[in-house]
Structures are given as structure tokens and as C-alpha cells.
Design a protein around this motif. Structure first.
Motif, PDB file in Angstrom:
ATOM      1  N   GLN A 172       4.578   5.025  -7.997  1.00 17.86           N
ATOM      2  CA  GLN A 172       3.220   5.278  -8.492  1.00 17.86           C
ATOM      3  C   GLN A 172       3.240   6.180  -9.729  1.00 17.86           C
ATOM      4  OE1 GLN A 172       1.930   8.552  -8.237  1.00 17.86           O
ATOM      5  NE2 GLN A 172       3.743   9.311  -7.139  1.00 17.86           N
ATOM      6  N   LEU A 224       1.538   3.449  -3.093  1.00 21.95           N
ATOM      7  CA  LEU A 224       0.516   4.349  -3.616  1.00 21.95           C
ATOM      8  C   LEU A 224       0.737   5.797  -3.211  1.00 21.95           C
ATOM      9  CD1 LEU A 224      -2.604   2.149  -2.785  1.00 21.95           C
ATOM     10  CD2 LEU A 224      -1.685   2.560  -5.063  1.00 21.95           C
ATOM     11  N   ARG A 225       1.595   6.038  -2.258  1.00 24.30           N
ATOM     12  CA  ARG A 225       1.778   7.389  -1.744  1.00 24.30           C
ATOM     13  C   ARG A 225       2.445   8.269  -2.796  1.00 24.30           C
ATOM     14  NH1 ARG A 225       0.333   7.376   3.458  1.00 24.30           N
ATOM     15  NH2 ARG A 225       0.385   5.382   4.572  1.00 24.30           N
ATOM     16  N   GLY A 248       0.788  -1.228   0.000  1.00 21.17           N
ATOM     17  CA  GLY A 248       0.000   0.000   0.000  1.00 21.17           C
ATOM     18  C   GLY A 248       0.814   1.269   0.000  1.00 21.17           C
ATOM     19  N   ARG A 269       1.699   5.229 -13.405  1.00 19.21           N
ATOM     20  CA  ARG A 269       0.751   6.080 -14.129  1.00 19.21           C
ATOM     21  C   ARG A 269       1.287   6.477 -15.499  1.00 19.21           C
ATOM     22  NH1 ARG A 269       0.464  10.767 -12.108  1.00 19.21           N
ATOM     23  NH2 ARG A 269       1.828  10.642 -10.267  1.00 19.21           N
TER      24      ARG A 269
END
Length: 393
Positions: free
Chosen positions: A352, A345-346, A342, A356
Motif C-alpha cells: 500500500q 490495504l493494511r 483486501g 501511494r
């Protein structure tokens, strides 16, 4: 041994990484990144030697784009898109290159090629109007190539359509400043372009069909293999190389992140055999994508250098390889991102952004597999594809 652009980029790797996050915030490449790329010669790789260009093998162009994208995805993307335009200007009317580079060989040229405008014939040229999306790196460019269709006296597209590439200086078009609010590749500043009643002289136009089928190169008397390369091999090469470079950057960021990470169950990630399996498989797929793309451009270049015709079937097979390589690389990025936990995701973690940006690059029209795969499969069966199946091949 002569220093290459890729070596200069390696020397400023830390600076490129730092500027990547700033570019995302401001929505375009930073002035520092552009200054560094101009000093390194990123956009002069395919430029004619007459204008301080390097005229490198397309493989070296692709390798440099990958290296740049691995450090800063948006810079790599701009390198791939803007960097291919000098290849086309080499066989435009000589007056065009003189206008663009005579005073500054580091002048950059933007695009896009989508036929978003109508060119109405008048004495000596055309009156040009239109609106285009996705002009990557455009804030740092002083010229642009835009796709158009020839229009009638009323300004409506003539039928059947005839497509042109129109070449204009910065004073003749408007950049729409608030037109690039996106989820990925934010730092490319791929903004909209608007043109209203600009006059474009005939010598600053190129027949789109002749560019794509190689007629323009032959009419211009090109002799260097670089400038006889098929447009459908060269233009997608920069974009596909950028996405694979982004995938390589994602893998590097993932390994850096996972090196000392401990999972929720208290096990060090490096001791988790399932994650290690996934990392190794993804690394192999990204490397395979890289090698496949480079071997593909080598194959086409060798044909051109030997004076052999690069047939439609050859070009279709090459485009199939480009598309598949990119999909393989981005799928591998998905595999490592899914195993990052998780905290990946920061927004202060680079992984991340790579994830993207990779998906944003995959969304480019040249990476849509449907018609490319269809045309390549038909060609391998001895069938000559027609109509839409020939687009971008």
C-alpha cells in the motif's frame, strides 16, 4: 572492476527496506539512510570529479535512482531530486561549488525551482523574499536552489518576468517543520521554505532561461558531455526514474505477497490464471517503462557526445517519452494492487505504501502530460510551439 554506487546500495538492501517504514513515520529520511547514501555516493553521481564526484553517464544515475527507489521510495525520490543538483552546480560560478563542497563533498543541495520568490536588485546582488513548497530532502541539505522573479524597487515582480535560480546557504532560509502532512512520499520530508530579506550575491544566481536552453553550460566552458546535457533531459530524469523504481519495488512486494496467498474462494493465487495474466502484463509494462526511459537518455547523451544539437523537437520527444513511461509504470502498479486483495490495504503491508508513493510521484508537475504531449505532437508536424508549450522542454 570498479564498484558502482548501485552495487553498494544492493549490499544494504535489507537496511534500506527497514528504514523506509521509519521514514514514513518521522516524515523525512532517517539519519541512518542519509548516512548510508552518503557512504555509497548516491548524491555524488553527477558531481564534478574536482569535488570527489563520480561524473557518471546519466543512464547510470537513472539506474541507481531506480534501484534505491525500489527499496525505499522516499530515498529514491531524494536521490533523484537532490542528486541532479550537482550537475547544475558544475556550470554555476566556480565560487559557488567551492563554497558548497570545499570542506565536505557530501554536502547536499535542496530546491525547488518554482518561482516562489522575488529578487530585488541591490548593489552586488539581490534582496530575496519568498515562500516555496515541496523542498524534498531539505532537512538533510545545507544549501538550496530556489526559483525567483526579478522585482522592482517596491519588491513587485517586474514585467515582463525574468526568472532566476538563487543559491543560498542554510543560514539564509527557514524550513517550515509542520508543512509536510501528505498521503504519499511522506519520507521525503518535502517541506516548505521561507526567506525574509536575504542578501544573495550576483555570483550565486543563474539565469533560468540560460540554464534551460543550454547557454549557461556553454558560457561556463563545459566540455564533458554530462554537463552539456539539456536541463529538460536531466532534471526530470531523476524524478521519473524514482517513480519507475517505485513501480519495480511495488511489483517485487506484490510477488512476495502473492507467492503463498490463497484467495477468498480457496484457490491459491498462483493457480488463478486471471491474476497471473494481470501480473505478467503489469511486469511487462513496468519493464517497458524502464527500458524506454533508459533508451531515451542514451539517445540524448549520444547526440551530445557526437557534438550534435539537441533541438527543441528532440527535447520535446524526450519529455514525451519520460512522461509516458511514468504513466505506464503507475498504471501497471494499479493493475497489480487491484489484484492483491483486501489485506494489501493494511498499513503493515509495504504494497500500500508503494501504491501511494507511486501516485504521489506521478503528481509532480513534470509528469503532467498535456502541454508536453501537445508540444511534442506539434514539433513532429514541423510546427515550432510557443509560449506555455515550451515550459520544461
Amino acid at each position: 572492476m570498479t564498484e558502482r554506487v548501485i552495487d553498494r546500495i544492493a549490499d544494504i538492501a535489507d537496511q534500506m527496506r527497514e528504514q523506509a517504514s521509519e521514514a514514513e513515520k518521522v516524515g523525512q529520511l532517517t539519519d541512518q539512510t542519509v548516512k548510508s547514501m552518503k557512504a555509497a555516493g548516491n548524491i555524488r553521481l553527477l558531481q564534478p570529479a574536482k569535488y570527489n564526484g563520480l561524473e557518471v553517464h546519466p543512464r547510470e544515475f537513472a539506474e541507481t535512482v531506480m534501484a534505491t527507489a525500489a527499496l525505499d521510495p522516499s530515498a529514491g525520490w531524494v536521490n533523484g531530486v537532490v542528486g541532479v543538483h550537482p550537475y547544475q552546480m558544475a556550470y554555476a560560478d566556480p565560487r559557488v561549488a567551492e563554497e558548497i563542497w570545499a570542506d565536505d563533498p557530501d554536502t547536499w543541495i535542496a530546491s525547488p525551482y518554482a518561482p516562489g520568490g522575488v529578487a530585488t536588485p541591490v548593489d552586488g546582488g539581490y534582496i530575496f523574499n519568498g515562500h516555496w513548497q515541496f523542498s524534498s530532502g531539505t532537512d538533510h541539505c545545507d544549501w538550496i536552489i530556489l526559483g525567483a522573479v526579478i522585482g522592482d524597487k517596491e519588491g513587485n515582480p517586474a514585467m515582463p518576468p525574468v526568472h532566476l535560480h538563487m543559491i543560498l546557504p542554510r543560514k539564509d532560509y527557514e524550513i517550515v517543520d509542520d508543512s509536510w502532512n501528505v498521503v504519499g512520499l511522506r519520507g521525503t520530508g518535502s517541506k516548505d521554505i521561507v526567506i525574509k530579506d536575504a542578501f544573495v550575491p550576483s555570483y550565486r544566481t543563474m539565469d533560468s532561461t540560460e540554464v534551460m536552453d543550454g547557454t549557461a553550460q556553454r558560457k561556463a566552458g563545459m566540455t564533458l558531455p554530462l554537463y552539456l546535457m539539456p536541463w529538460s533531459a536531466m532534471f526530470p530524469l531523476g524524478i521519473s526514474s524514482a517513480v519507475i523504481g517505485i513501480a519495480e519495488g511495488a511489483l517485487a512486494a506484490h510477488l512476495d505477497y502473492q507467492r503463498d496467498r490463497v484467495g477468498a474462494n480457496g484457490t491459491a493465487i498462483k493457480d488463478d490464471p486471471y491474476v497471473m495474466y494481470g501480473v505478467a502484463e503489469a511486469a511487462a509494462d513496468i519493464n517497458a517503462a524502464r527500458q524506454e526511459l533508459l533508451a531515451n537518455i542514451d539517445r540524448v547523451y549520444d547526440m551530445v557526445e557526437a557534438g550534435k544539437e539537441v533541438s527543441f523537437a528532440d527535447r520535446a520527444a524526450g519529455r514525451r517519452t519520460q512522461v509516458r513511461a511514468v504513466w505506464r509504470a503507475v498504471s501497471a502498479v494499479d493493475q497489480i494492487f487491484a489484484r492483491s486483495g483486501g489485506n494489501a490495504l493494511r498499513m503493515d503491508k509495504p504494497l500500500q505504501r508503494y501504491w501511494r508513493d507511486a501516485h504521489a510521484g506521478l503528481a509532480h508537475a513534470i509528469h503532467v502530460p498535456g502541454t508536453v504531449y501537445h508540444a511534442a505532437a506539434l514539433s513532429s508536424l514541423g510546427v515550432d510551439p510557443q509560449g506555455p508549450l515550451r515550459v520544461m522542454i
